[in-house]
Design an enzyme around this catalytic site. Structure first.
Site, PDB file in Angstrom:
ATOM      1  N   ASP A 254     -25.774 -14.216 -59.734  1.00 25.86           N
ATOM      2  CA  ASP A 254     -25.217 -13.473 -60.592  1.00 25.86           C
ATOM      3  C   ASP A 254     -25.545 -13.884 -62.139  1.00 25.86           C
ATOM      4  O   ASP A 254     -25.945 -13.099 -62.950  1.00 25.86           O
ATOM      5  CB  ASP A 254     -23.570 -13.315 -60.648  1.00 25.86           C
ATOM      6  CG  ASP A 254     -23.339 -13.306 -59.019  1.00 25.86           C
ATOM      7  OD1 ASP A 254     -23.762 -12.192 -58.586  1.00 25.86           O
ATOM      8  OD2 ASP A 254     -22.126 -13.590 -58.621  1.00 25.86           O
TER       9      ASP A 254
ATOM     10  N   HIS B 216     -17.832 -13.129 -56.314  1.00 25.54           N
ATOM     11  CA  HIS B 216     -19.278 -12.826 -56.114  1.00 25.54           C
ATOM     12  C   HIS B 216     -19.090 -11.648 -55.111  1.00 25.54           C
ATOM     13  O   HIS B 216     -19.523 -11.541 -54.000  1.00 25.54           O
ATOM     14  CB  HIS B 216     -19.848 -13.786 -55.242  1.00 25.54           C
ATOM     15  CG  HIS B 216     -21.160 -13.521 -54.800  1.00 25.54           C
ATOM     16  ND1 HIS B 216     -22.116 -13.056 -55.753  1.00 25.54           N
ATOM     17  CD2 HIS B 216     -21.881 -13.182 -53.949  1.00 25.54           C
ATOM     18  CE1 HIS B 216     -23.287 -12.767 -55.404  1.00 25.54           C
ATOM     19  NE2 HIS B 216     -23.092 -12.685 -54.181  1.00 25.54           N
TER      20      HIS B 216
HETATM   21  N1  LIG Z   1     -24.033 -16.121 -52.457  1.00 26.47           N
HETATM   22  C1  LIG Z   1     -25.154 -14.934 -52.755  1.00 26.47           C
HETATM   23  O1  LIG Z   1     -25.412 -14.820 -53.863  1.00 26.47           O
HETATM   24  C2  LIG Z   1     -25.811 -14.456 -51.758  1.00 26.47           C
HETATM   25  C3  LIG Z   1     -25.304 -14.579 -50.316  1.00 26.47           C
HETATM   26  N2  LIG Z   1     -26.202 -13.988 -49.471  1.00 26.47           N
HETATM   27  C4  LIG Z   1     -25.665 -14.170 -47.911  1.00 26.47           C
HETATM   28  O2  LIG Z   1     -26.621 -15.045 -47.399  1.00 26.47           O
HETATM   29  C5  LIG Z   1     -26.377 -15.058 -45.865  1.00 26.47           C
HETATM   30  C6  LIG Z   1     -27.568 -15.130 -45.111  1.00 26.47           C
HETATM   31  O3  LIG Z   1     -28.458 -14.242 -45.820  1.00 26.47           O
HETATM   32  P1  LIG Z   1     -30.017 -14.035 -45.051  1.00 26.47           P
HETATM   33  O4  LIG Z   1     -30.512 -15.363 -45.105  1.00 26.47           O
HETATM   34  O5  LIG Z   1     -30.575 -12.919 -45.769  1.00 26.47           O
HETATM   35  O6  LIG Z   1     -29.705 -13.751 -43.636  1.00 26.47           O
HETATM   36  P2  LIG Z   1     -30.563 -13.789 -42.272  1.00 26.47           P
HETATM   37  O7  LIG Z   1     -30.136 -13.196 -40.964  1.00 26.47           O
HETATM   38  O8  LIG Z   1     -32.112 -13.617 -42.771  1.00 26.47           O
HETATM   39  O9  LIG Z   1     -30.477 -15.359 -41.944  1.00 26.47           O
HETATM   40  C7  LIG Z   1     -29.272 -15.857 -41.480  1.00 26.47           C
HETATM   41  C8  LIG Z   1     -29.603 -17.072 -40.639  1.00 26.47           C
HETATM   42  O10 LIG Z   1     -28.288 -17.693 -40.420  1.00 26.47           O
HETATM   43  C9  LIG Z   1     -28.729 -18.231 -39.012  1.00 26.47           C
HETATM   44  N3  LIG Z   1     -27.202 -18.359 -38.268  1.00 26.47           N
HETATM   45  C10 LIG Z   1     -26.338 -17.602 -37.864  1.00 26.47           C
HETATM   46  N4  LIG Z   1     -25.268 -18.056 -37.110  1.00 26.47           N
HETATM   47  C11 LIG Z   1     -25.433 -19.332 -37.472  1.00 26.47           C
HETATM   48  C12 LIG Z   1     -24.750 -20.497 -37.165  1.00 26.47           C
HETATM   49  N5  LIG Z   1     -23.752 -20.795 -36.739  1.00 26.47           N
HETATM   50  N6  LIG Z   1     -25.188 -21.813 -37.762  1.00 26.47           N
HETATM   51  C13 LIG Z   1     -26.322 -21.890 -38.417  1.00 26.47           C
HETATM   52  N7  LIG Z   1     -27.207 -20.887 -38.575  1.00 26.47           N
HETATM   53  C14 LIG Z   1     -26.790 -19.621 -38.190  1.00 26.47           C
HETATM   54  C15 LIG Z   1     -29.351 -17.273 -38.408  1.00 26.47           C
HETATM   55  O11 LIG Z   1     -29.770 -17.534 -37.043  1.00 26.47           O
HETATM   56  C16 LIG Z   1     -30.160 -16.650 -39.395  1.00 26.47           C
HETATM   57  O12 LIG Z   1     -31.614 -17.653 -39.082  1.00 26.47           O
HETATM   58  C17 LIG Z   1     -25.499 -13.589 -45.604  1.00 26.47           C
HETATM   59  O13 LIG Z   1     -24.336 -13.697 -45.317  1.00 26.47           O
HETATM   60  C18 LIG Z   1     -25.703 -12.997 -47.239  1.00 26.47           C
HETATM   61  O14 LIG Z   1     -24.707 -11.895 -47.323  1.00 26.47           O
HETATM   62  C19 LIG Z   1     -27.317 -13.212 -49.656  1.00 26.47           C
HETATM   63  C20 LIG Z   1     -27.633 -13.184 -51.113  1.00 26.47           C
HETATM   64  C21 LIG Z   1     -27.006 -13.752 -52.012  1.00 26.47           C
HETATM   65  O1  LIG Z   2     -25.395  -8.047 -51.952  1.00 23.72           O
HETATM   66  C1  LIG Z   2     -25.584  -8.852 -50.982  1.00 23.72           C
HETATM   67  O2  LIG Z   2     -24.947  -8.467 -49.880  1.00 23.72           O
HETATM   68  C2  LIG Z   2     -26.105 -10.300 -50.885  1.00 23.72           C
HETATM   69  C3  LIG Z   2     -25.390 -10.608 -52.279  1.00 23.72           C
HETATM   70  O3  LIG Z   2     -24.568 -11.511 -52.253  1.00 23.72           O
HETATM   71  C4  LIG Z   2     -26.440 -10.584 -53.445  1.00 23.72           C
HETATM   72  O4  LIG Z   2     -27.475 -10.142 -53.763  1.00 23.72           O
HETATM   73  O5  LIG Z   2     -25.761 -10.826 -54.735  1.00 23.72           O
END
Ligand SMILES: NC(=O)C1=CN([C@@H]2O[C@H](COP(=O)(O)OP(=O)(O)OC[C@H]3O[C@@H](n4cnc5c(N)ncnc54)[C@H](O)[C@@H]3O)[C@@H](O)[C@H]2O)C=CC1
Ligand SMILES: O=C([O-])CC(=O)C(=O)O
Length: 339
Positions: free
Chosen positions: A174, A201
């Protein structure tokens, strides 16, 4: 002469790489390391000279990711762990644990729509952290952050390991977005720009404080409202552009690497490490809140007050209260209802 210059250059290079390796041993574990965020985040942490051991954990796919990243000629030793039976080994001795495990949004979903799946994932990972690495600094990326951080806190409390100074929700993306959008709108060099972002967030809980942006330049209320909305909707902007193929991964990996680097610097005793993060807080009457946090050898050393807010920001603070309070309670209740 040329020989002498070459010798000096060689010596400098040698000293440089010695200095690079001179920091303390630091293990960083990434949980969800084979995912869209996990892979580029793993690469960025491999490039960080403060890391001596990079542990990459996921339920599947990590041996390949670890083998790939391990060929990069930087300090960190890389090891991959796949499947729950290897989770303890991945966590043991970790100084910083970064959690991007869980499902991402598709168009039309809110972050809260991810709760049903991601709450259980974060709860299970936090349970393992309490057992194998109770003193690590934990950086939670998995959404909905507004609820997953309270979930981790409750799990740690139940295990008797909770230290609020060591649990962080990663809201750095953010801040990065607010800086980028502000710099672009006001034609400023982005490297000189800072914008604190407070609250939580998700949607309106993301509250950028453009009244405290630096450098200060003349800005209209209309511009502030545009920048606020764009920062709040930044995640959705990426989700829509990816059209069903997930959410922000590359910018999030950058943000996660930046925040983990701040944690490592704090642990190593670097002074004045300050980042916005969603932590247990008394800055407002909400038990978790993101604001500027000083990170030091014990994790959170100080949480800064919000500072003077404009009328618009004060209204934003009022508006986010109900939603953020609900998300916090939802996370806490989940742990109590699912012992
Ligand atoms: N805090 C923030 O600003 C942001 C948060 N996110 C969040 O981050 C998370 C991941 O996003 P992506 O990497 O794009 O998803 P993705 O689906 O590409 O990767 C997630 C990974 O987590 C793994 N996974 C699932 N269950 C698991 C477990 N029990 N233990 C270990 N690994 C496990 C999957 O196998 C996968 O490799 C989502 O919840 C998304 O909303 C995404 C962008 C920004
Ligand atoms: O928007 C989403 O779902 C992933 C996230 O938290 C971000 O990009 O800030």
């Amino acid at each position: 002469m040329a020989g002498r210059q070459a010798a000096v250059a060689l010596l400098r290079r040698g000293l440089g790489s010695l200095a690079e390796q001179a920091g303390p041993q630091r293990k960083v574990a990434i949980l969800g390391a084979a995912g869209g965020i996990g892979q580029p985040l793993g690469l960025l942490m491999k490039l960080n000279p403060l890391v001596s051991h990079l542990a990459l954990y996921d339920i599947v796919g990590t041996p390949g990711v670890a083998a790939d990243i391990s060929h990069v000629n930087t300090r960190a030793h890389v090891s991959g762990y796949a499947g729950e039976e290897q989770l303890g080994e991945a966590l043991k001795g970790a100084d910083v644990i970064i959690i991007p495990a869980g499902v991402p949004r598709k168009p039309g979903m809110t972050r809260d729509d991810l709760f049903n799946i991601n709450a259980g994932i974060v709860k299970a990972l936090a349970t393992a952290i309490a057992k194998y690495a109770p003193h690590a600094l934990v950086n939670v990326i998995s959404n909905p952050v507004n609820s997953t951080v309270p979930i981790a806190a409750e799990v740690f409390k139940k295990a008797g390991t909770y230290d609020p100074k060591r649990l962080f929700g990663v809201t750095t993306l953010d801040v990065i977005r607010a800086r980028t959008f502000y710099a672009s709108k006001k034609n400023l060099p982005v490297k000189d720009v800072d914008v604190p972002v407070v609250g939580g967030h998700a949607g309106i809980t993301i509250l950028p404080l453009f009244s405290q942006a630096t450098p200060q330049v003349p800005i209209t209320q209309e511009e502030i409202e545009y920048l606020t909305k764009r920062t709040q909707d930044g995640g959705t902007e990426v989700v829509q552009a990816k059209a069903g193929k997930g959410s922000a991964t590359l910018s999030m990996a950058y943000a996660g690497a930046h925040f983990a680097d701040a944690c490592l610097k704090g642990l190593n005793g670097v002074e004045n490490v300050v980042e916005c993060s969603y932590v247990e807080s008394t800055v407002t009457d909400l038990p978790f809140f993101s604001s500027k946090v000083h990170i030091g050898k014990n994790g959170v050393e100080k949480i800064y007050d919000l500072g003077p807010l404009s009328d618009y920001e004060q209204q934003g603070l009022k508006d986010l209260h109900v939603e953020l309070a609900k998300s916090i309670v939802k996370g806490q209740t989940f742990v109590h209802d699912n012992p």
